[in-house]
Design an enzyme around this catalytic site. Structure first.
Site, PDB file in Angstrom:
ATOM      1  N   LYS A   1       0.789  -1.161   0.035  1.00  0.00           N
ATOM      2  CA  LYS A   1      -0.036   0.155   0.120  1.00  0.00           C
ATOM      3  C   LYS A   1       0.640   1.204   0.090  1.00  0.00           C
ATOM      4  CE  LYS A   1      -1.829   1.395   3.975  1.00  0.00           C
ATOM      5  NZ  LYS A   1      -1.389   2.859   4.528  1.00  0.00           N
ATOM      6  N   ASN A   2       1.755   1.418   0.817  1.00  0.00           N
ATOM      7  CA  ASN A   2       2.696   2.468   0.975  1.00  0.00           C
ATOM      8  C   ASN A   2       3.611   2.791  -0.081  1.00  0.00           C
ATOM      9  OD1 ASN A   2       1.041   3.117   3.367  1.00  0.00           O
ATOM     10  ND2 ASN A   2       2.573   2.367   4.873  1.00  0.00           N
TER      11      ASN A   2
ATOM     12  N   ARG B   1      -3.881   9.911   4.247  1.00  0.00           N
ATOM     13  CA  ARG B   1      -2.682  10.666   4.450  1.00  0.00           C
ATOM     14  C   ARG B   1      -1.992  10.857   3.226  1.00  0.00           C
ATOM     15  NH1 ARG B   1      -0.054  14.224   7.852  1.00  0.00           N
ATOM     16  NH2 ARG B   1       2.120  14.190   7.710  1.00  0.00           N
TER      17      ARG B   1
ATOM     18  N   CYS C   1      -4.848   7.544   9.430  1.00  0.00           N
ATOM     19  CA  CYS C   1      -5.284   6.869  10.599  1.00  0.00           C
ATOM     20  C   CYS C   1      -5.322   7.780  11.859  1.00  0.00           C
ATOM     21  CB  CYS C   1      -4.246   5.977  10.837  1.00  0.00           C
ATOM     22  SG  CYS C   1      -4.763   4.281  10.029  1.00  0.00           S
TER      23      CYS C   1
ATOM     24  N   ARG D   1      -0.664  14.914  12.995  1.00  0.00           N
ATOM     25  CA  ARG D   1       0.281  14.404  11.836  1.00  0.00           C
ATOM     26  C   ARG D   1       0.519  15.924  10.831  1.00  0.00           C
ATOM     27  NH1 ARG D   1      -1.481   8.855   9.279  1.00  0.00           N
ATOM     28  NH2 ARG D   1       0.478   8.710   8.362  1.00  0.00           N
ATOM     29  N   PRO D   2       1.472  16.349  11.274  1.00  0.00           N
ATOM     30  CA  PRO D   2       1.561  17.856  10.883  1.00  0.00           C
ATOM     31  C   PRO D   2       2.254  17.554   9.264  1.00  0.00           C
ATOM     32  CG  PRO D   2       3.282  17.597  12.773  1.00  0.00           C
ATOM     33  CD  PRO D   2       2.242  16.524  12.606  1.00  0.00           C
ATOM     34  N   ILE D   3       2.279  18.698   8.515  1.00  0.00           N
ATOM     35  CA  ILE D   3       2.582  18.674   7.190  1.00  0.00           C
ATOM     36  C   ILE D   3       3.728  19.728   6.868  1.00  0.00           C
ATOM     37  CG2 ILE D   3       0.862  17.494   6.231  1.00  0.00           C
ATOM     38  CD1 ILE D   3      -0.227  20.303   5.232  1.00  0.00           C
ATOM     39  N   ASP D   4       4.344  20.240   8.054  1.00  0.00           N
ATOM     40  CA  ASP D   4       5.070  21.084   7.785  1.00  0.00           C
ATOM     41  C   ASP D   4       6.471  21.044   6.903  1.00  0.00           C
ATOM     42  OD1 ASP D   4       5.710  19.451  10.387  1.00  0.00           O
ATOM     43  OD2 ASP D   4       7.319  20.930  10.559  1.00  0.00           O
TER      44      ASP D   4
ATOM     45  N   ASP E   1       4.523   0.515  12.154  1.00  0.00           N
ATOM     46  CA  ASP E   1       3.524   0.172  11.405  1.00  0.00           C
ATOM     47  C   ASP E   1       3.451  -1.280  12.162  1.00  0.00           C
ATOM     48  OD1 ASP E   1       2.944   2.435  10.433  1.00  0.00           O
ATOM     49  OD2 ASP E   1       3.420   1.864   8.427  1.00  0.00           O
TER      50      ASP E   1
ATOM     51  N   ARG F   1      -8.245  -0.839   5.041  1.00  0.00           N
ATOM     52  CA  ARG F   1      -7.541   0.285   4.307  1.00  0.00           C
ATOM     53  C   ARG F   1      -6.174  -0.527   4.193  1.00  0.00           C
ATOM     54  NH1 ARG F   1      -6.439   5.115   7.440  1.00  0.00           N
ATOM     55  NH2 ARG F   1      -5.299   5.431   5.468  1.00  0.00           N
TER      56      ARG F   1
HETATM   57  C1  EPZ Z   1       3.995   6.834   6.256  1.00  0.00           C
HETATM   58  O1  EPZ Z   1       3.805   7.839   6.809  1.00  0.00           O
HETATM   59  C2  EPZ Z   1       3.202   5.780   6.204  1.00  0.00           C
HETATM   60  N1  EPZ Z   1       2.108   6.065   5.374  1.00  0.00           N
HETATM   61  C3  EPZ Z   1       2.923   5.345   7.691  1.00  0.00           C
HETATM   62  O2  EPZ Z   1       2.003   4.192   7.549  1.00  0.00           O
HETATM   63  C4  EPZ Z   1       3.973   5.128   8.370  1.00  0.00           C
HETATM   64  O3  EPZ Z   1       3.657   4.856   9.729  1.00  0.00           O
HETATM   65  C5  EPZ Z   1       5.053   6.358   8.387  1.00  0.00           C
HETATM   66  O4  EPZ Z   1       5.210   6.779   6.859  1.00  0.00           O
HETATM   67  C6  EPZ Z   1       6.319   6.059   9.247  1.00  0.00           C
HETATM   68  O5  EPZ Z   1       6.779   4.976   8.660  1.00  0.00           O
HETATM   69  C7  EPZ Z   1       2.294   6.216   4.076  1.00  0.00           C
HETATM   70  O6  EPZ Z   1       3.298   5.790   3.465  1.00  0.00           O
HETATM   71  C8  EPZ Z   1       1.076   6.403   3.317  1.00  0.00           C
HETATM   72  P1  EPZ Z   1       6.320  10.185   8.216  1.00  0.00           P
HETATM   73  P2  EPZ Z   1       4.082   9.488   6.870  1.00  0.00           P
HETATM   74  O7  EPZ Z   1       6.051  11.532   7.468  1.00  0.00           O
HETATM   75  O8  EPZ Z   1       4.731   9.745   5.590  1.00  0.00           O
HETATM   76  C9  EPZ Z   1       6.227  13.756  11.662  1.00  0.00           C
HETATM   77  C10 EPZ Z   1       0.226   2.639   7.892  1.00  0.00           C
HETATM   78  O9  EPZ Z   1      -0.068   2.249   8.932  1.00  0.00           O
HETATM   79  N2  EPZ Z   1       6.227  14.785  10.669  1.00  0.00           N
HETATM   80  O10 EPZ Z   1       7.426   9.545   8.206  1.00  0.00           O
HETATM   81  O11 EPZ Z   1       2.921  10.273   7.326  1.00  0.00           O
HETATM   82  C11 EPZ Z   1       5.164  12.913  11.908  1.00  0.00           C
HETATM   83  O12 EPZ Z   1       3.956  13.528  12.693  1.00  0.00           O
HETATM   84  C12 EPZ Z   1       0.899   4.191   7.825  1.00  0.00           C
HETATM   85  O13 EPZ Z   1       0.444   1.915   6.880  1.00  0.00           O
HETATM   86  C13 EPZ Z   1       5.970  16.027  10.900  1.00  0.00           C
HETATM   87  O14 EPZ Z   1       6.135  16.513  12.241  1.00  0.00           O
HETATM   88  O15 EPZ Z   1       5.228   9.401   8.021  1.00  0.00           O
HETATM   89  C14 EPZ Z   1       5.510  11.682  12.579  1.00  0.00           C
HETATM   90  O16 EPZ Z   1       5.680  11.847  13.903  1.00  0.00           O
HETATM   91  C15 EPZ Z   1       0.210   5.141   9.219  1.00  0.00           C
HETATM   92  N3  EPZ Z   1       6.108  17.047  10.000  1.00  0.00           N
HETATM   93  C16 EPZ Z   1       7.054  11.680  11.728  1.00  0.00           C
HETATM   94  O17 EPZ Z   1       7.174  12.726  11.527  1.00  0.00           O
HETATM   95  C17 EPZ Z   1       5.900  16.768   8.785  1.00  0.00           C
HETATM   96  O18 EPZ Z   1       5.654  17.273   7.505  1.00  0.00           O
HETATM   97  C18 EPZ Z   1       7.164  10.413  10.721  1.00  0.00           C
HETATM   98  O19 EPZ Z   1       6.000  10.834   9.907  1.00  0.00           O
HETATM   99  C19 EPZ Z   1       5.785  15.167   8.296  1.00  0.00           C
HETATM  100  C20 EPZ Z   1       5.891  14.508   9.524  1.00  0.00           C
END
Ligand code: EPZ
Length: 425
Positions: A22-23, A92, A116, A121-124, A308, A400
């Site tokens: 999926k990811n 997401r 989820c 889950r910020p996007i900064d 995960d 999902r």
């Molecule tokens: C991906 O999410 C996966 N989703 C998640 O899988 C997975 O848990 C995660 O990576 C970590 O491995 C997809 O690929 C669709 P991150 P993503 O950005 O990209 C913080 C599942 O169960 N952060 O690596 O959203 C964030 O809040 C899912 O399949 C910021 O602060 O994860 C988190 O604490 C759930 N600012 C950390 O970074 C940002 O702009 C890691 O998030 C972006 C992220």
């Protein structure tokens, strides 16, 4: 509302095939937006999120065809620049559309992404990277973002944290940018390598994925007919490993890559599970006795133990002998499922990011609610090893990320069925 009815106590035996990830498929489908040619993506899992991403591509004006596990995207025409909120809010991954759509047509309206409920889950980092490449981003009313970028400019980007999504978004933005983009502190997950491999097939000069530094040299236009097969889902594979570790029995997982599941294999081996690679694509998992606890395990970005699989591991450890300590470092609030496990008799204390799991001799079937994808999978594992019958409500969360989980588990001997109901409560 669909629910699973599970009768615990059966050992699992047989063979399970690992579907596409999926990811990995979601960012790859987003990447097809960059390509004016035809992208045929093979080994796509049939999941809600995959369907949502296809609907988003269609809403942008792309022609999309579905042929069993293949998704074919014809990229000649993009006629819209707005991602409907009803679709973006479902997952997401919609956020990675920003880099691709901006790169291709220079403007996008998109609402904040869904996904989820596992903490804020910020996007900064996504926005900072795109701004650094030249995007102007305004926060419009009701959480809609309006972004413009006449032409992205390649630049050097240092991520604060190796975010998977921010790495993907920046990679996609860089493909049609002027000059070279270097992403430092990039995520190293296998899904990033898969995205790189797909971009290379489209003719993009990108290298370094799998290390902390990725280089991408943009092209003025991408037009290629490509066929690409998505990698196996390491989280589904790890979930199946956890299932058989917990229930006992022996299963062979096929169409699997071992390296991406080596961290869960390591943990389960330490608990007493036998895990053997039979060949490049098959792994045998055998569990015969009560498992031992794990002293401490900490989730972290790849190649560390994946967040995960944290809930599924906690479910396995809930019936082990001894006490295990789990530290969740990636997400702020990923223990929402613990309360439900405790309704089944698990003894778990959570303090902020630390969970202390005291193994109990017996779990008891109960009616529980899945509140997110992997937490839902953990409840299914607990139900497989509980005495009596469990009902897991809200299985749409599980759907999902797992395609008909009940069919896969039933095929290896679990007593599990789906009960469908039209009510939404
Ligand atoms: C991906 O999410 C996966 N989703 C998640 O899988 C997975 O848990 C995660 O990576 C970590 O491995 C997809 O690929 C669709 P991150 P993503 O950005 O990209 C913080 C599942 O169960 N952060 O690596 O959203 C964030 O809040 C899912 O399949 C910021 O602060 O994860 C988190 O604490 C759930 N600012 C950390 O970074 C940002 O702009 C890691 O998030 C972006 C992220």
């Amino acid at each position: 509302m669909n629910r699973f009815i599970i009768e615990g106590g059966n050992r699992l035996h047989g063979k399970l095939n690992i579907p596409g990830a999926k990811n990995a498929v979601l960012p790859i489908l987003a990447a097809t937006i960059l390509n004016r040619g035809i992208s045929r993506i093979k080994n796509c899992p049939n999941l809600e999120d995959t369907k949502t991403m296809q609907e988003i591509l269609i809403s942008l004006g792309l022609h999309v065809e579905n042929d069993k596990q293949d998704i074919v995207v014809y990229g000649e025409n993009i006629t819209a620049n707005t991602i409907p909120e009803s679709l973006a809010g479902k997952m997401r991954s919609s956020i990675v559309l920003m880099g691709a759509v901006l790169g291709r047509i220079g403007e996008i309206y998109i609402s904040y992404p869904g996904g989820c409920a596992i903490g804020p889950r910020p996007i900064d980092m996504h926005l900072n990277s795109l701004r650094k490449m030249g995007a102007e981003i305004d926060d419009l009313y009701k959480g809609t973002l309006h972004c413009k970028a006449a032409k992205f400019k390649g630049t050097e980007i240092l991520l604060d944290y190796p975010s998977v999504g921010a790495t993907e978004n920046t990679m996609l933005a860089a493909c049609l940018a002027e000059g070279e983009t270097i992403i430092r502190n990039a995520a190293k997950e296998p899904e990033i390598v898969d995205l790189q491999n797909f971009l290379q097939q489209m003719g993009v000069a990108v290298y370094g994925a799998g290390t902390g530094v990725i280089h991408i040299t943009g092209k003025p236009i991408i037009k290629a007919d490509v066929t690409y097969s998505v990698i196996p889902d390491r989280i589904v594979a790890g979930t199946y490993m956890a299932c058989v570790a917990a229930t006992g029995g022996e299963i062979v997982l096929s169409s699997i890559d071992y390296e991406p599941v080596s961290s869960i294999a390591y943990c389960l081996r330490n608990c007493g599970v036998s895990i053997e690679t039979l060949n490049k694509k098959e792994v045998k998992v055998k569990s015969l006795q009560r498992l031992k606890a794990i002293e401490v395990i900490r989730t972290s970005p790849y190649p560390g133990f994946p967040t995960d699989l944290q809930p599924q591991l906690v479910a396995v450890l809930s019936k082990s002998s001894g006490t295990s300590v789990i530290i969740e470092t990636v997400f702020e609030n990923r223990y929402g499922y613990v309360e439900q496990l405790m309704r089944m008799g698990a003894d778990i204390t959570v303090r902020e990011r630390v969970a202390v799991v005291k193994g109990v001799r017996k779990l008891t079937g109960a009616e529980v609610d899945a509140c997110d994808l992997r937490g839902g999978a953990a409840l299914a594992i607990a139900a497989l090893i509980a005495e009596g019958t469990s009902t897991i409500n809200h299985v749409m969360h599980i759907d999902r990320g797992y395609e008909a989980l009940e069919n896969s588990l039933a095929s290896v001997g679990a007593s599990i069925r789906r009960e469908r109901s039209n009510s939404v409560s």
